[in-house]
Enzyme design. Structure first.
Site, short mmCIF file in Angstrom:
data_model
loop_
_atom_site.label_atom_id
_atom_site.label_comp_id
_atom_site.label_asym_id
_atom_site.label_seq_id
_atom_site.Cartn_x
_atom_site.Cartn_y
_atom_site.Cartn_z
N ASP A 31 -8.72 19.15 -12.95
CA ASP A 31 -9.02 17.83 -13.52
C ASP A 31 -8.63 17.90 -15.00
O ASP A 31 -9.24 18.61 -15.78
CB ASP A 31 -10.52 17.54 -13.35
CG ASP A 31 -10.89 16.14 -13.84
OD1 ASP A 31 -10.23 15.65 -14.77
OD2 ASP A 31 -11.85 15.55 -13.30
N ARG A 65 0.84 -1.21 0.00
CA ARG A 65 0.00 0.00 0.00
C ARG A 65 0.87 1.26 0.00
O ARG A 65 0.56 2.25 -0.66
CB ARG A 65 -0.96 0.00 1.20
CG ARG A 65 -1.68 1.34 1.37
CD ARG A 65 -2.94 1.28 2.25
NE ARG A 65 -2.82 0.41 3.39
CZ ARG A 65 -2.15 0.69 4.51
NH1 ARG A 65 -1.53 1.85 4.64
NH2 ARG A 65 -2.12 -0.18 5.50
N TYR A 73 -17.75 17.19 -13.31
CA TYR A 73 -18.17 15.78 -13.45
C TYR A 73 -19.11 15.39 -12.28
O TYR A 73 -18.87 15.76 -11.13
CB TYR A 73 -16.91 14.89 -13.47
CG TYR A 73 -17.23 13.44 -13.29
CD1 TYR A 73 -17.98 12.76 -14.24
CD2 TYR A 73 -16.81 12.75 -12.15
CE1 TYR A 73 -18.30 11.44 -14.06
CE2 TYR A 73 -17.13 11.41 -11.97
CZ TYR A 73 -17.88 10.76 -12.93
OH TYR A 73 -18.21 9.45 -12.74
N LYS A 117 -9.74 7.00 -18.72
CA LYS A 117 -10.12 7.58 -20.00
C LYS A 117 -8.95 7.56 -20.98
O LYS A 117 -8.42 6.50 -21.26
CB LYS A 117 -10.67 8.99 -19.74
CG LYS A 117 -11.74 9.04 -18.63
CD LYS A 117 -12.97 8.31 -19.00
CE LYS A 117 -14.03 8.06 -17.97
NZ LYS A 117 -14.00 8.54 -16.64
C1 LIG Z 1 -13.70 14.59 -15.99
C2 LIG Z 1 -13.80 13.38 -15.11
N1 LIG Z 1 -13.19 13.40 -13.91
C3 LIG Z 1 -13.25 12.34 -13.08
C4 LIG Z 1 -13.95 11.20 -13.40
C5 LIG Z 1 -14.01 10.05 -12.44
O1 LIG Z 1 -13.13 9.06 -12.83
P1 LIG Z 1 -13.36 7.49 -12.51
O2 LIG Z 1 -14.60 7.07 -13.22
O3 LIG Z 1 -12.11 6.87 -13.04
O4 LIG Z 1 -13.49 7.36 -11.03
C6 LIG Z 1 -14.59 11.13 -14.64
C7 LIG Z 1 -15.36 9.94 -15.02
O5 LIG Z 1 -16.10 9.92 -15.98
C8 LIG Z 1 -14.52 12.25 -15.51
O6 LIG Z 1 -15.13 12.26 -16.71
#
Ligand SMILES: Cc1ncc(COP(=O)(O)O)c(C=O)c1O
Length: 397
Positions: A175, A51, A103, A200
């Site tokens: 982000d 971890r 998001y 993604k």
């Molecule tokens: C812009 C953005 N940030 C964060 C996330 C969250 O990521 P995860 O689904 O890998 O937890 C997403 C998921 O669609 C996203 O589109």
């Protein structure tokens, strides 16, 4: 030539983990061990427990740190794990200024979890710097940016927000999921913490859920490292390897998908059934110039609106090539319905306030030939036209 001087594309392949120093393997070995033998009673080795540190995960953390221009990377079990752990840098009584069309999972975390822990927030339209400034409170400790935003593709001026944050004595979180360091490097624009859903574009094949964070300050690195180990939402080693593999082809995938995305955005923009296209690669996009100045490209995600939910339903029922699914940033094109997918966690009234209507669809463009996608969309739009005709005939008869 030191590898730090290579161009971005070359750095994706030629980094300090290119060759395994023990075997010469040209792929990072997957180290499954959860624990590591300590040969000295007093002096433990670099690795002691999985971890806290694992060599496979560490390789990914080193690679993403270098690509983002930071000093330390952290890999988490999902994008939300990365985002939620970063939020733990804050304490009860602190306040966040946050992008309004963030998001849905981040929205849920901020509104339903952080509030319970005594961390307040104000949602703002981050494209409006006056609104951002007015939202600042004496206890504002972080600005949370998503740019381009999900799903309306609004573009925030990262440098401007970072400057405001610095004057406020607050951190800037960005982000960077939609553009990745291939096109946008927020740390170079003054941000403090870069966050990713590596699920993604970074991994790119719809086969892994992962999250990353990068910082460029020693003290922040220590604090986030402490939280990563303390909270424990680390990325597993198989998944770390999959992300490492995906990153090698990141730039070529994005370049190809972006080219196709522009073609599709232009096609949709010219189509009479499409009411509105949101894509920062179109000159008509309100923040086109900011996007051009701060990023090397507009990316491969766009969204568009049809006249109403019925039209969208018909379109989605007839379109054949893209998968209809949650997520984005993959080799296959993905159509998503934000109202019921990425932003389902946002109450309808909140969604509508932000313009995330029931007739909005998001498209993440993959690696198919764009002409096939355009032909596919054309035939699906024809079906929409036909169903509207049938409806009109029914009304007049
Ligand atoms: C812009 C953005 N940030 C964060 C996330 C969250 O990521 P995860 O689904 O890998 O937890 C997403 C998921 O669609 C996203 O589109």
């Amino acid at each position: 030539m030191a590898h730090g001087e290579y161009t971005f594309e070359t750095k994706l392949l030629h980094n300090k983990h290119k060759i395994d120093p023990v075997t010469g393997a040209v792929s990072v070995p997957i180290q499954h061990a959860s624990t590591f033998h300590q040969s000295d009673f007093d002096q433990f080795g670099k690795y002691d427990y999985g971890r806290s540190l694992n060599p496979t995960r560490e390789a990914l953390e080193d690679v993403i740190a270098e690509l983002e221009g930071g000093i330390k990377g952290f890999a988490f079990s999902s994008g939300m794990a990365a985002i939620s752990t970063a939020f733990l840098l804050l304490s009860a009584g602190d306040h966040i200024v946050i992008t309004e069309d963030v998001y849905g999972g981040t929205f849920r975390m901020v509104t339903e979890v952080l509030t319970r822990l005594g961390i307040e927030h104000t949602f703002v339209d981050m494209t409006n710097l006056e609104e951002v400034k007015q939202a600042i409170q004496p206890n504002t400790k972080a600005f949370y940016v998503e740019t381009p935003s999900n799903p309306l593709m609004k573009v925030t001026d990262i440098q401007a927000i970072s400057n405001i944050a610095k004057e406020t004595g607050a951190l800037t979180f960005v982000d960077n999921t939609f553009l990745t360091p291939s096109y946008q490097r927020p740390l170079e624009l003054g941000a403090d913490v870069v966050l990713h859903s590596a699920t993604k574009f970074l991994s790119g094949h719809s086969d892994v859920v992962a999250g990353l964070a990068v910082v460029n300050d020693e003290d922040l690195a220590k604090r986030l490292g402490f939280l990563q180990n303390g909270f424990g939402a680390i990325l597993g080693v198989q998944d770390a390897w999959l992300v490492l593999r995906g990153i090698k082809t990141l730039h070529v995938r994005l370049e190809q998908s972006q080219k196709s995305a522009l073609k599709l955005a232009e096609f949709c923009d010219a189509h009479p059934l499409v009411e509105k296209v949101h894509y920062p690669g179109l000159e008509s996009h309100p923040q086109y110039q900011i996007q051009k100045a701060q990023a090397a490209g507009p990316g491969a995600v766009l969204s568009f609106e049809l006249a109403n939910e019925d039209a969208l339903r018909t379109f989605l029922a007839h379109v054949k090539i893209p998968v209809f699914a949650v997520s984005l940033g993959a080799v296959e094109s993905i159509l998503s319905y934000p109202a019921k997918m990425s932003h389902a966690a946002m109450p309808q009234a909140e969604r509508e306030k932000r313009g995330i209507t029931n007739s909005l669809v998001r498209l993440s463009v993959g690696l198919e030939n764009p002409d096939d996608l355009i032909n596919d969309f054309s035939q699906a739009f024809k079906q929409v036209e036909q169903s509207q005709l049938v409806l009109q005939q029914g009304e007049t008869s």
